[in-house]
Design a protein around this motif. Structure first.
Motif, PDB file in Angstrom:
ATOM      1  N   THR A   1      19.248 -44.871  68.703  1.00 38.88           N
ATOM      2  CA  THR A   1      18.442 -43.644  68.778  1.00 38.88           C
ATOM      3  C   THR A   1      18.019 -43.153  67.395  1.00 38.88           C
ATOM      4  O   THR A   1      16.944 -42.580  67.240  1.00 38.88           O
ATOM      5  CB  THR A   1      19.220 -42.514  69.479  1.00 38.88           C
ATOM      6  N   ALA A   2      18.893 -43.348  66.403  1.00 42.24           N
ATOM      7  CA  ALA A   2      18.599 -42.793  65.070  1.00 42.24           C
ATOM      8  C   ALA A   2      19.494 -43.434  64.031  1.00 42.24           C
ATOM      9  O   ALA A   2      20.459 -44.129  64.362  1.00 42.24           O
ATOM     10  CB  ALA A   2      18.843 -41.275  65.075  1.00 42.24           C
ATOM     11  N   VAL A   3      19.150 -43.206  62.768  1.00 41.10           N
ATOM     12  CA  VAL A   3      20.074 -43.508  61.673  1.00 41.10           C
ATOM     13  C   VAL A   3      20.320 -42.194  60.947  1.00 41.10           C
ATOM     14  O   VAL A   3      19.409 -41.378  60.791  1.00 41.10           O
ATOM     15  CB  VAL A   3      19.521 -44.584  60.699  1.00 41.10           C
ATOM     16  N   ARG A   4      21.577 -41.993  60.547  1.00 40.98           N
ATOM     17  CA  ARG A   4      21.921 -40.797  59.767  1.00 40.98           C
ATOM     18  C   ARG A   4      22.177 -41.241  58.344  1.00 40.98           C
ATOM     19  O   ARG A   4      23.074 -42.051  58.091  1.00 40.98           O
ATOM     20  CB  ARG A   4      23.158 -40.101  60.352  1.00 40.98           C
ATOM     21  N   VAL A   5      21.357 -40.743  57.411  1.00 39.71           N
ATOM     22  CA  VAL A   5      21.379 -41.267  56.049  1.00 39.71           C
ATOM     23  C   VAL A   5      21.610 -40.127  55.058  1.00 39.71           C
ATOM     24  O   VAL A   5      20.849 -39.146  55.049  1.00 39.71           O
ATOM     25  CB  VAL A   5      20.031 -41.956  55.690  1.00 39.71           C
ATOM     26  N   PRO A   6      22.663 -40.233  54.208  1.00 44.15           N
ATOM     27  CA  PRO A   6      22.859 -39.205  53.169  1.00 44.15           C
ATOM     28  C   PRO A   6      21.697 -39.185  52.180  1.00 44.15           C
ATOM     29  O   PRO A   6      21.142 -40.248  51.861  1.00 44.15           O
ATOM     30  CB  PRO A   6      24.149 -39.649  52.460  1.00 44.15           C
ATOM     31  N   VAL A   7      21.324 -38.008  51.726  1.00 43.73           N
ATOM     32  CA  VAL A   7      20.278 -37.866  50.703  1.00 43.73           C
ATOM     33  C   VAL A   7      20.895 -38.266  49.357  1.00 43.73           C
ATOM     34  O   VAL A   7      21.882 -37.672  48.934  1.00 43.73           O
ATOM     35  CB  VAL A   7      19.772 -36.411  50.651  1.00 43.73           C
ATOM     36  N   THR A   8      20.345 -39.295  48.718  1.00 43.22           N
ATOM     37  CA  THR A   8      20.871 -39.775  47.431  1.00 43.22           C
ATOM     38  C   THR A   8      19.705 -40.273  46.577  1.00 43.22           C
ATOM     39  O   THR A   8      18.593 -40.433  47.072  1.00 43.22           O
ATOM     40  CB  THR A   8      21.820 -40.992  47.619  1.00 43.22           C
ATOM     41  N   VAL A   9      20.024 -40.563  45.314  1.00 46.35           N
ATOM     42  CA  VAL A   9      19.079 -41.321  44.490  1.00 46.35           C
ATOM     43  C   VAL A   9      19.133 -42.755  44.990  1.00 46.35           C
ATOM     44  O   VAL A   9      20.222 -43.293  45.216  1.00 46.35           O
ATOM     45  CB  VAL A   9      19.511 -41.266  43.008  1.00 46.35           C
ATOM     46  N   GLY A  10      17.989 -43.392  45.178  1.00 50.58           N
ATOM     47  CA  GLY A  10      18.022 -44.762  45.695  1.00 50.58           C
ATOM     48  C   GLY A  10      16.870 -45.585  45.181  1.00 50.58           C
ATOM     49  O   GLY A  10      15.780 -45.052  44.907  1.00 50.58           O
ATOM     50  N   GLU A  11      17.124 -46.861  45.008  1.00 49.47           N
ATOM     51  CA  GLU A  11      16.081 -47.800  44.562  1.00 49.47           C
ATOM     52  C   GLU A  11      16.161 -49.058  45.410  1.00 49.47           C
ATOM     53  O   GLU A  11      17.216 -49.370  45.982  1.00 49.47           O
ATOM     54  CB  GLU A  11      16.266 -48.168  43.091  1.00 49.47           C
ATOM     55  N   PHE A  12      15.062 -49.791  45.445  1.00 51.35           N
ATOM     56  CA  PHE A  12      15.006 -51.025  46.236  1.00 51.35           C
ATOM     57  C   PHE A  12      14.052 -51.976  45.535  1.00 51.35           C
ATOM     58  O   PHE A  12      13.027 -51.552  44.996  1.00 51.35           O
ATOM     59  CB  PHE A  12      14.475 -50.714  47.633  1.00 51.35           C
ATOM     60  N   ALA A  13      14.421 -53.243  45.522  1.00 50.86           N
ATOM     61  CA  ALA A  13      13.496 -54.253  44.985  1.00 50.86           C
ATOM     62  C   ALA A  13      13.649 -55.521  45.797  1.00 50.86           C
ATOM     63  O   ALA A  13      14.750 -55.840  46.268  1.00 50.86           O
ATOM     64  CB  ALA A  13      13.817 -54.535  43.517  1.00 50.86           C
ATOM     65  N   LYS A  14      12.551 -56.206  45.999  1.00 50.31           N
ATOM     66  CA  LYS A  14      12.650 -57.483  46.705  1.00 50.31           C
ATOM     67  C   LYS A  14      11.812 -58.536  46.012  1.00 50.31           C
ATOM     68  O   LYS A  14      10.840 -58.217  45.312  1.00 50.31           O
ATOM     69  CB  LYS A  14      12.280 -57.341  48.177  1.00 50.31           C
ATOM     70  N   LEU A  15      12.231 -59.772  46.214  1.00 52.84           N
ATOM     71  CA  LEU A  15      11.539 -60.890  45.594  1.00 52.84           C
ATOM     72  C   LEU A  15      10.969 -61.779  46.696  1.00 52.84           C
ATOM     73  O   LEU A  15      11.671 -62.129  47.648  1.00 52.84           O
ATOM     74  CB  LEU A  15      12.540 -61.704  44.760  1.00 52.84           C
ATOM     75  N   GLY A  16       9.678 -62.102  46.551  1.00 53.12           N
ATOM     76  CA  GLY A  16       9.059 -63.035  47.481  1.00 53.12           C
ATOM     77  C   GLY A  16       7.955 -63.749  46.749  1.00 53.12           C
ATOM     78  O   GLY A  16       7.598 -63.356  45.636  1.00 53.12           O
ATOM     79  N   PRO A  17       7.395 -64.802  47.342  1.00 46.75           N
ATOM     80  CA  PRO A  17       6.321 -65.528  46.654  1.00 46.75           C
ATOM     81  C   PRO A  17       5.108 -64.642  46.356  1.00 46.75           C
ATOM     82  O   PRO A  17       4.328 -64.914  45.455  1.00 46.75           O
ATOM     83  CB  PRO A  17       5.943 -66.638  47.617  1.00 46.75           C
ATOM     84  N   ARG A  18       4.909 -63.582  47.135  1.00 49.69           N
ATOM     85  CA  ARG A  18       3.901 -62.575  46.792  1.00 49.69           C
ATOM     86  C   ARG A  18       4.395 -61.233  47.313  1.00 49.69           C
ATOM     87  O   ARG A  18       5.433 -61.168  47.975  1.00 49.69           O
ATOM     88  CB  ARG A  18       2.523 -62.945  47.354  1.00 49.69           C
TER      89      ARG A  18
END
Ligand SMILES: Cc1cc2nc3c(=O)[nH]c(=O)nc-3n(C[C@H](O)[C@H](O)[C@H](O)COP(=O)(O)OP(=O)(O)OC[C@H]3O[C@@H](n4cnc5c(N)ncnc54)[C@H](O)[C@@H]3O)c2cc1C
Length: 289
Positions: free
Chosen positions: A161-178
């Motif tokens: 039904t939902a996700v409960r997520v704490p408010v935080t500083v966050g970063e994300f990076a991904k690697l792919g051919p493009r």
């Protein structure tokens, strides 16, 4: 012939799910319809959740966001970039604009791919996954949700039904051919939560499920504790990268060798920690301005 069942609200969805456990849940359809069109999956019945209002809302209660499983990525990018920056950054990298207009976090969890881009931010932020059925509701830590590729603890009669997520500083990076429209070779999410004296880190595409890098998290939390206002020393960032890579169990496949993936994870982890650290210092009024 495929039967089409359309739920009008959450209670109705749970009732239909209980009465038709063989039905395939359908949210944005960006995984389900591709599978059906290419003959990779079949469905005697589809249970459409896209018109269930409870799944399409999000709300904030103090430092926690409750994000409905059916909120499409486009809205996460537009509405939650401030509160959930890691998840919003991941959402921005998913597919194309058309895909992001339809696709949902509930669908990413339902597919349970180790490469699902919304998943590392949920693990790194120590989110919980909210499940419902006619039997009631339960909450599962995101870190305990996945059992293997395509497998989770979701029961046959349950719906996310939902996700409960704490408010935080966050970063994300991904690697792919493009940049877009490819499955990630590796992805990393980092979360810093100085108020709870916690750091979070999770990796995608480098093990049978998304994984948390616990040793690296403890290392980063200790650095935060020591003096979170200073610039992150380069050796500490590099050490963090090594520890994150050590938490993975990658395989060789057409997208990259295990060795390449491990190296990529170390580099991505170092960078995401540096970005998150900079953001954390900026929030405290430190350097970076
Ligand atoms: C061109 C293209 C590009 C893509 N790029 C990316 C990408 O960059 N990164 C990425 O991670 N993914 C990508 N995907 C995959 C897909 O868009 C995501 O996995 C998306 O999050 C699926 O969401 P959906 O709402 O469309 O799910 P659906 O296709 O509707 O459902 C997916 C699965 O989840 C189940 N499900 C749906 N909702 C629920 C619920 N509420 N509770 C329990 N189970 C549920 C369904 O039964 C099904 O098994 C791409 C797909 C396409 C076609």
């Amino acid at each position: 012939m495929t039967e089409f069942l359309a739920a009008t609200d959450l209670r109705h969805a749970c009732e239909l799910r209980a009465a038709h456990p063989e039905a395939t849940l359908l949210a944005g359809g960006t995984d389900v319809m591709v599978g059906l069109n290419f003959g990779h999956r079949s469905a005697t019945a589809l249970l459409d959740l896209s018109r269930v209002p409870e799944l399409r809302e999000w709300s904030r209660d103090g430092d926690t966001i409750t994000l409905g499983a059916g909120v499409p990525y486009t809205r996460i990018v537009a509405e939650l970039g401030g509160a959930l920056p890691g998840l919003a950054r991941a959402a921005r990298t998913i597919g194309s604009a058309q895909i992001r207009n339809r696709a949902t976090v509930g669908g990413n969890l339902g597919t349970a791919s180790p490469a699902g881009d919304a998943l590392p931010p949920l693990l790194s932020a120590r989110a919980s996954i909210e499940l419902a059925s006619v039997r009631g509701t339960r909450s599962v830590p995101a870190r305990e949700f996945f059992l293997g590729p395509g497998r989770s603890v979701l029961a046959a009669d349950e719906i996310v039904t939902a996700v409960r997520v704490p408010v935080t500083v966050g970063e994300f990076a991904k690697l792919g051919p493009r940049n877009a429209m490819v499955i990630a070779v590796a992805s990393v999410s980092v979360t810093l939560d100085p108020a709870r004296r916690q750091a979070g880190c999770a990796v995608g595409s480098a093990a049978p499920t998304p994984v948390a890098a616990v040793e690296a998290e403890e290392f980063a939390a200790a650095e935060l504790d020591r003096d979170g206002r200073r610039e992150l020393p380069a050796p500490a960032a590099a050490r963090f990268g090594e520890l994150v890579a050590r938490a993975t169990a990658p395989i060789d496949d057409v997208r990259g060798s295990a060795g390449y993936r491990r190296h990529a994870v170390a580099v991505l982890a170092r960078r995401t920690l540096e970005w998150a650290w900079r953001e954390h210092r900026r929030n405290r009024g430190g350097a970076g301005r």
